[in-house]
Design a protein around this motif. Sequence first.
Motif, short mmCIF file in Angstrom:
data_model
loop_
_atom_site.label_atom_id
_atom_site.label_comp_id
_atom_site.label_asym_id
_atom_site.label_seq_id
_atom_site.Cartn_x
_atom_site.Cartn_y
_atom_site.Cartn_z
N ASP A 127 0.63 -1.08 -0.06
CA ASP A 127 0.02 -0.02 -0.09
C ASP A 127 0.86 1.19 0.04
O ASP A 127 0.62 2.04 -0.74
CB ASP A 127 -0.88 0.05 1.14
CG ASP A 127 -2.00 1.15 1.17
OD1 ASP A 127 -2.03 1.56 0.06
OD2 ASP A 127 -2.42 1.58 2.27
N ALA A 128 1.80 1.09 0.64
CA ALA A 128 2.70 2.39 1.03
C ALA A 128 3.54 2.85 -0.57
O ALA A 128 3.39 3.84 -0.80
CB ALA A 128 4.05 2.19 1.86
N ALA A 129 3.83 1.70 -1.23
CA ALA A 129 4.47 1.85 -2.38
C ALA A 129 3.32 2.35 -3.58
O ALA A 129 3.58 3.19 -4.32
CB ALA A 129 5.12 0.77 -3.01
N GLY A 130 2.08 1.79 -3.48
CA GLY A 130 1.10 2.34 -4.21
C GLY A 130 0.62 3.73 -4.02
O GLY A 130 0.31 4.32 -4.96
N ASN A 131 0.62 4.42 -2.77
CA ASN A 131 0.40 5.70 -2.56
C ASN A 131 1.52 6.54 -3.39
O ASN A 131 0.90 7.67 -3.96
CB ASN A 131 0.47 6.04 -0.88
CG ASN A 131 -0.61 5.45 -0.10
OD1 ASN A 131 -1.67 5.59 -0.69
ND2 ASN A 131 -0.48 5.06 0.98
N THR A 132 2.65 6.28 -3.49
CA THR A 132 3.57 7.14 -4.09
C THR A 132 3.29 6.80 -5.73
O THR A 132 3.34 7.91 -6.41
CB THR A 132 4.74 6.57 -3.85
OG1 THR A 132 5.35 6.81 -2.41
CG2 THR A 132 5.87 7.42 -4.71
N THR A 133 3.05 5.87 -6.18
CA THR A 133 2.83 5.76 -7.52
C THR A 133 1.39 6.27 -8.11
O THR A 133 1.27 6.65 -9.24
CB THR A 133 2.94 4.22 -7.95
OG1 THR A 133 1.98 3.32 -7.25
CG2 THR A 133 4.20 3.38 -7.66
N ALA A 134 0.54 6.20 -7.16
CA ALA A 134 -0.82 6.78 -7.39
C ALA A 134 -0.57 8.38 -7.79
O ALA A 134 -1.04 8.97 -8.38
CB ALA A 134 -1.55 6.58 -6.26
N ALA A 135 0.36 8.99 -6.94
CA ALA A 135 0.71 10.29 -6.95
C ALA A 135 1.21 10.51 -8.18
O ALA A 135 1.19 11.37 -9.02
CB ALA A 135 1.48 10.83 -5.87
#
Length: 759
Positions: A523-531
């Motif tokens: 999830d943490a990596a996904g937050n950055t890639t979503a940004a």
Amino acid sequence: MGLLSEGLTQLLIPLAALVGLAFALLQWFLVSRVKVSGSYGEGNGYKDKLIGEAEEGVDSLEVTIKVAEIQNAISIGATSFLFTQYRYLSIFVGVFSAIIFLFLGSVKGFSTKSEPCTYNTGNTCKPALANALFTTIAFLLGALTSVLSGFFGMKIATYANARTTLEARRGVGKAFITAFRSGAVMGFLLAANGLLVLYITINLFKLYYGDDWEGLYESITGYGLGGSSMALFGRVGGGIYTKAADVGADLVGKVERNIPEDDPRNPAVIADNVGDNVGDIAGMGSDLFGSYAESSCAALFVASISSFGISHDYTAMSYPLIISSMGIVVCLITTLFATDLFEIKKVNEIEPSLKRQLLISTVLMTAGIAAVTFVALPSEFTLFQFGTNKAVKNWYLFFCVAIGLWAGLVIGYTTEYHTSNAYSPVQDVADSCRTGAATNVIFGLALGYKSVIIPVFAIAFAIYVSFSLAAMYGIAVAALGMLSTISTGLAIDAYGPISDNAGGIAEMAGMSHEIRERTDALDAAGNTTAAIGKGFAIGSAALVSLALFGAYVSRAGIETVDVLTPKVFIGLLVGAMLPYWFSAMTMKSVGSAALKMVEEVRRQFNTIPGLMEGTAKPDYATCVKISTDASLKEMIPPGALVMLTPLIAGTFFGVETLAGILAGSLVSGVQIAISASNTGGAWDNAKKYIEAGASEHAKSLGPKGSDPHKAAVIGDTIGDPLKDTSGPSLNILIKLMAVESLVFAPFFAAHGGVLFKWL
């Protein structure tokens, strides 16, 4: 003429789309093969064979049964909301289709007689009534494709979230592959479906229009309008839904009750997870489809009035579609690097693997652009723009597309730097939480404002070079270059909400701490890639809207846009104000819905005996209803503002004032969108940075319930409507107003400015 024949072009474009669809189905099949040994709940409505026997010593069968129940609730909630939203939107589509037909048909008094062509002088073009009819049909097709893009994306995400959770039992690498493949299903479905429908639409319309390419591609602009109008309501409605639930869950659950995120005792937790799918998946899919459709339509329309449009060079005209076709092939190869060629073994390898996807796809696509440019385009051609003829060589177009592609990478990496907790900007925001929420808010706002600098310079550089080389057509294909790797970008973007849902399901099902750590890392990596995905969307929106602006100016017959003219300058002021007005409306909508959600969650905690102790179940359905009702009601005013502004401005104040409004909203909207998106992303990851115990100050000041963590949660809560509602919706505002102005340009040019004429 280029080296590629018309017959081969007619074959390669649909073939690339079909390959993309086949690859999406393959990825879906691989996800569906997550290890199972039977089905749960026969006779209880569970059709998916989802539950496998738990691995010994990890989780019990009872826990995995809970996983199926939660996944089923999320899927039903998301599907129900989208069907309800689409019923409302079907009324809008019907009404606006009638407006398009009536406005465009009245340009020549609903004449059925052929008219002299505007650009290809000496030839006759199809009557205005035919253009009105075919533009309306294109609008309907674009709207339908956008709706399907969002709906299928949501179904894939809700299908994959629980499978990602279950695969986390076998290791973080297995869970990563499941989540990424699921995102790839959405990415390739959207890109291939959009390309195929546009290709078929052009060829079907061509049966009627024949050699009238000017009228053909003018009517095709309705396709972009349909896609973007659905994206607006999808983004706004979905964004209000998810953020109302998220804010309500965080303020009461995490701040007041000090319980973990996604705790099953929190009444708003199901609504929060449903919102991830209807906002960050369905809304985002419609958004990026809209960008693709609009950039393609802008490039095709400008090309139709160039020398290869007038000489009927089909392959050269199809250059934008050939770029998209090559993008599907490149993204297919790129995906294999994440799912087959490299294996994720450690948590800290997740984010580098996702960022590597961006770099690999950009490098491969650069070579692909070079190949298609030299085989599809003649060595030299002429563009007719703003009353002048510009000689353009084919390698000019290579640089235009490539600079858009690489500008997107720069924007993506800059966004990542400002939103990832691996770098100092977010770490500074986390550090500021030790003195409370106020300093956290100040640092976050400063970060967002500063993060605008490099993306704006990248966009400005891309605009200058592409315009110098190939005028507005250069800017249009630069936007296509930025969107050419849309399949990979969407896969990375969709991966985030899928991983977020997987973590929520693990928490609600009571799975082991080890499993939750793995899903939290995903999830943490996904937050950055979503940004990063939002950065791409905003950057491409700037180029797309500028290309559409150029097409509008040409179609409206405006020779120059002079900012010293009062008509234009007042348009600039009003246009620059519109993003602020729109943001205020969407943020207040989230606030109003969140207020009701907070009150309901508090009521349940205070009145349901045993809820905090975990012996009683919360009423999830009431919270879902609050988000649903609020989002459907509150999405109407912002949508009406965007849809009515071009119609009112063009009709009453004329084409020049509308040109000023488009320019003002573009300049203002890009800045606000980037700042809002990055501020919210930074606050979110600052909170996760503290929760992970990475901050020395957080360690020294106590556990998660201490003041630094609460300050971070408050900042994240404030940032939620910025990064997931107002920010992403603004890029649709600037695109949608531009493409709507282009579609209605003939009417505005013929009958617009009635107020100024009267004065």
